[in-house]
Write a protein that holds these residues in place. Sequence first.
Motif, PDB file in Angstrom:
ATOM      1  N   THR A 100       0.752  -1.254  -0.020  1.00 12.02           N
ATOM      2  CA  THR A 100       0.086   0.042  -0.045  1.00 12.02           C
ATOM      3  C   THR A 100       0.777   1.326   0.026  1.00 12.02           C
ATOM      4  OG1 THR A 100      -1.998  -1.105   1.050  1.00 12.02           O
ATOM      5  CG2 THR A 100      -1.651   1.373   1.319  1.00 12.02           C
ATOM      6  N   PRO A 101       0.639   2.015  -0.765  1.00 13.46           N
ATOM      7  CA  PRO A 101       1.483   3.470  -1.071  1.00 13.46           C
ATOM      8  C   PRO A 101       1.363   4.164   0.279  1.00 13.46           C
ATOM      9  CG  PRO A 101       0.279   3.134  -2.927  1.00 13.46           C
ATOM     10  CD  PRO A 101      -0.287   2.195  -2.033  1.00 13.46           C
ATOM     11  N   ARG A 102       2.035   5.010   0.539  1.00 15.41           N
ATOM     12  CA  ARG A 102       1.936   6.028   1.548  1.00 15.41           C
ATOM     13  C   ARG A 102       0.965   6.989   1.374  1.00 15.41           C
ATOM     14  NH1 ARG A 102       7.052   9.488   3.806  1.00 15.41           N
ATOM     15  NH2 ARG A 102       8.104   7.354   3.877  1.00 15.41           N
ATOM     16  N   LEU A 103       1.073   7.438  -0.177  1.00 11.32           N
ATOM     17  CA  LEU A 103       0.102   8.444  -0.644  1.00 11.32           C
ATOM     18  C   LEU A 103      -0.203   8.235  -2.215  1.00 11.32           C
ATOM     19  CD1 LEU A 103      -1.279  11.388  -0.226  1.00 11.32           C
ATOM     20  CD2 LEU A 103       0.998  12.423  -1.078  1.00 11.32           C
ATOM     21  N   ILE A 104      -1.399   8.527  -2.615  1.00 10.07           N
ATOM     22  CA  ILE A 104      -2.133   8.580  -3.847  1.00 10.07           C
ATOM     23  C   ILE A 104      -2.403   9.757  -4.107  1.00 10.07           C
ATOM     24  CG2 ILE A 104      -3.411   7.805  -5.414  1.00 10.07           C
ATOM     25  CD1 ILE A 104      -3.611   5.125  -4.178  1.00 10.07           C
ATOM     26  N   THR A 105      -2.088  10.427  -5.188  1.00  2.00           N
ATOM     27  CA  THR A 105      -2.499  11.690  -5.840  1.00  2.00           C
ATOM     28  C   THR A 105      -3.166  11.291  -7.196  1.00  2.00           C
ATOM     29  OG1 THR A 105      -0.448  12.002  -6.981  1.00  2.00           O
ATOM     30  CG2 THR A 105      -0.580  13.452  -4.906  1.00  2.00           C
ATOM     31  N   CYS A 106      -4.359  11.912  -7.435  1.00  2.00           N
ATOM     32  CA  CYS A 106      -5.254  11.357  -8.425  1.00  2.00           C
ATOM     33  C   CYS A 106      -5.800  12.550  -9.135  1.00  2.00           C
ATOM     34  CB  CYS A 106      -6.277  10.236  -8.031  1.00  2.00           C
ATOM     35  SG  CYS A 106      -7.205   9.650  -9.672  1.00  2.00           S
ATOM     36  N   SER A 107      -5.806  12.908 -10.567  1.00  2.00           N
ATOM     37  CA  SER A 107      -6.199  14.104 -10.926  1.00  2.00           C
ATOM     38  C   SER A 107      -7.550  14.004 -11.847  1.00  2.00           C
ATOM     39  CB  SER A 107      -5.113  14.569 -12.275  1.00  2.00           C
ATOM     40  OG  SER A 107      -5.009  13.606 -13.003  1.00  2.00           O
ATOM     41  N   ARG A 108      -8.196  12.807 -11.793  1.00  2.00           N
ATOM     42  CA  ARG A 108      -9.348  12.403 -12.387  1.00  2.00           C
ATOM     43  C   ARG A 108     -10.489  12.112 -11.649  1.00  2.00           C
ATOM     44  NH1 ARG A 108      -9.400   7.778 -16.973  1.00  2.00           N
ATOM     45  NH2 ARG A 108     -11.564   8.000 -17.904  1.00  2.00           N
ATOM     46  N   TRP A 109     -11.889  12.543 -11.694  1.00  2.00           N
ATOM     47  CA  TRP A 109     -12.962  12.144 -11.197  1.00  2.00           C
ATOM     48  C   TRP A 109     -12.908  12.423  -9.891  1.00  2.00           C
ATOM     49  CZ3 TRP A 109     -12.555   8.963  -7.361  1.00  2.00           C
ATOM     50  CH2 TRP A 109     -11.311   7.656  -7.088  1.00  2.00           C
ATOM     51  N   LEU A 110     -12.065  13.051  -9.025  1.00  2.00           N
ATOM     52  CA  LEU A 110     -11.964  13.219  -7.721  1.00  2.00           C
ATOM     53  C   LEU A 110     -12.701  14.487  -7.403  1.00  2.00           C
ATOM     54  CD1 LEU A 110      -8.868  11.599  -6.795  1.00  2.00           C
ATOM     55  CD2 LEU A 110     -10.769  11.278  -5.607  1.00  2.00           C
ATOM     56  N   ALA A 111     -13.423  15.292  -8.181  1.00  2.00           N
ATOM     57  CA  ALA A 111     -14.011  16.383  -8.089  1.00  2.00           C
ATOM     58  C   ALA A 111     -15.399  16.095  -7.190  1.00  2.00           C
ATOM     59  CB  ALA A 111     -14.449  17.229  -9.299  1.00  2.00           C
ATOM     60  N   TYR A 112     -15.730  14.911  -7.115  1.00  2.00           N
ATOM     61  CA  TYR A 112     -17.056  14.613  -6.808  1.00  2.00           C
ATOM     62  C   TYR A 112     -16.933  13.844  -5.476  1.00  2.00           C
ATOM     63  CZ  TYR A 112     -18.738  16.007 -11.193  1.00  2.00           C
ATOM     64  OH  TYR A 112     -19.127  16.582 -12.351  1.00  2.00           O
ATOM     65  N   PRO A 113     -17.770  14.229  -4.515  1.00  2.00           N
ATOM     66  CA  PRO A 113     -17.663  13.767  -3.121  1.00  2.00           C
ATOM     67  C   PRO A 113     -17.825  12.161  -2.935  1.00  2.00           C
ATOM     68  CG  PRO A 113     -19.276  15.617  -2.972  1.00  2.00           C
ATOM     69  CD  PRO A 113     -18.841  15.252  -4.383  1.00  2.00           C
ATOM     70  N   PRO A 114     -17.109  11.359  -2.439  1.00  2.00           N
ATOM     71  CA  PRO A 114     -17.372   9.875  -2.370  1.00  2.00           C
ATOM     72  C   PRO A 114     -18.179   9.674  -1.091  1.00  2.00           C
ATOM     73  CG  PRO A 114     -14.986  10.303  -1.294  1.00  2.00           C
ATOM     74  CD  PRO A 114     -15.757  11.751  -1.760  1.00  2.00           C
ATOM     75  N   SER A 115     -18.746   8.562  -1.159  1.00  2.00           N
ATOM     76  CA  SER A 115     -19.397   8.189   0.116  1.00  2.00           C
ATOM     77  C   SER A 115     -19.295   6.688   0.541  1.00  2.00           C
ATOM     78  CB  SER A 115     -20.877   8.213  -0.083  1.00  2.00           C
ATOM     79  OG  SER A 115     -21.481   7.511  -1.207  1.00  2.00           O
ATOM     80  N   THR A 116     -19.504   6.308   1.827  1.00  2.00           N
ATOM     81  CA  THR A 116     -19.261   4.902   2.305  1.00  2.00           C
ATOM     82  C   THR A 116     -20.445   4.117   1.513  1.00  2.00           C
ATOM     83  OG1 THR A 116     -18.348   5.836   4.212  1.00  2.00           O
ATOM     84  CG2 THR A 116     -19.199   3.373   4.294  1.00  2.00           C
ATOM     85  N   THR A 117     -19.890   2.772   0.933  1.00  2.00           N
ATOM     86  CA  THR A 117     -20.734   1.993   0.567  1.00  2.00           C
ATOM     87  C   THR A 117     -21.805   1.274   1.530  1.00  2.00           C
ATOM     88  OG1 THR A 117     -19.332   0.009   0.877  1.00  2.00           O
ATOM     89  CG2 THR A 117     -19.026   1.209  -1.101  1.00  2.00           C
ATOM     90  N   SER A 118     -22.725   0.710   0.960  1.00  2.00           N
ATOM     91  CA  SER A 118     -23.906   0.182   1.711  1.00  2.00           C
ATOM     92  C   SER A 118     -23.359  -0.920   2.539  1.00  2.00           C
ATOM     93  CB  SER A 118     -24.851  -0.372   0.902  1.00  2.00           C
ATOM     94  OG  SER A 118     -24.437  -1.404   0.131  1.00  2.00           O
ATOM     95  N   GLY A 119     -22.194  -1.533   2.156  1.00  2.00           N
ATOM     96  CA  GLY A 119     -21.576  -2.360   3.076  1.00  2.00           C
ATOM     97  C   GLY A 119     -20.450  -2.016   4.121  1.00  2.00           C
ATOM     98  N   GLY A 120     -20.460  -0.687   4.248  1.00  2.00           N
ATOM     99  CA  GLY A 120     -19.280  -0.140   4.935  1.00  2.00           C
ATOM    100  C   GLY A 120     -18.048   0.018   4.408  1.00  2.00           C
TER     101      GLY A 120
END
Length: 401
Positions: free
Chosen positions: A240-260
């Motif tokens: 697992t990386p220490r940090l991921i930077t991503c320039s695509r699609w991350l303008a939109y808020p994520p949410s926890t899935t129904s399974g948690g």
Amino acid sequence: MRESSDGGRTLTVGVVAARSGRLASLGDPLAFAVSLLEPKLTRIGNGPREYAVRLVSRDSRSTADGARQAVRELVRDEGARIIVTLAGTQVLPAAADACEEAGVPCVSSTFPWQVYYYGRGARDTAPFRWTYHFCWGLDAIAEVFADLWEQAGGSRRTVGCLWNDGPQGAWSRHAEAGFAPAARARGHHLVDPAGYTEPATDLSGHVEAFAAAGADIVTSAATARDLSLFRALAAERGSTPRLITCSRWLAYPPSTTSGGERPAQANVATLVYWTPAHPYRSSLDGMTAAELAEAYERATGRQWLQPLGLAYALFEVAAHALRTAADPTDPAAVAEAIGRTRLETVAGPLDWTAGPVPNVATVRLAGGQWQPGTRHDYELAVVANRHVEGLPVTAGLLPLR
């Protein structure tokens, strides 16, 4: 171009927005801006003259063909004097190219300017005639991400590149106009395995290549699905990386899935180009960034979106061009007005006279990270603000692990 029945005294602003298909969420900010502005933007003064204004939308259906058809209908059937749009990698260029062919001014955003400009065939000495854009550049993304990598520890880092074999990857690694040369100029070593085809089926080769190179930071332009696959494979292999930077699609808020389960965006660092905390207000009605975000949440019941500020600014630029054109009924005069526009907007200062190339104005970028929130499952924290005066840092950078 269809003339209005009142002898050209009505100016039509055409809107190409995805209301169906895979980019429908990107059409939400534009649709909301239209609903907010329709009762306000009804008349425009141009010197001693005054014109009625109408906003007319067409669905791009999230496809290049749909975008071209939308432009044709807006110009042919509605007499659009100017067109505005937000779209994706294939759809936005199709809409802009259709405007170029039709000889109608177009203003667009949410697309790195190098891809918009050079990717559509323009050159510094051979710009577009009709189409204009405001956004950040790949080099600006690299500068902000380098700030984040260095904040994560150390001034020189080995960074793994999770880039596809499509336009995002090709332009990210472009030797002159891309992300890679700007990142390398900051002293960072990039590990770039062969690009993968979307949707990815196996990214284990990338996980192994990054581990072998000692790259504990990864930068990406991946979709949520592919980034989730990468994170799962990396965790499975203990890499697992220490940090991921991503320039695509991350303008939109994520949410926890129904399974948690945690979403792929959790603790991923990204671009911050607009938030309620940005110290900007609209040239149309004086609305602040905070007021615009609040209006969206109140009307929709959903969390504010970064593209909302850009969507509202599109109409600010269109209105300014129609107000300042020598003749707002003449497409060439409107295009010339965009090219000389310098305007303070709710998305920040936009200046087409300053470049970096003809047809383009730039948007300032900060660095952020999706962190567990108080009002929402995840909220976009500002963790690096070196390039945006007046924007407060709201949190420290959290490790991905």
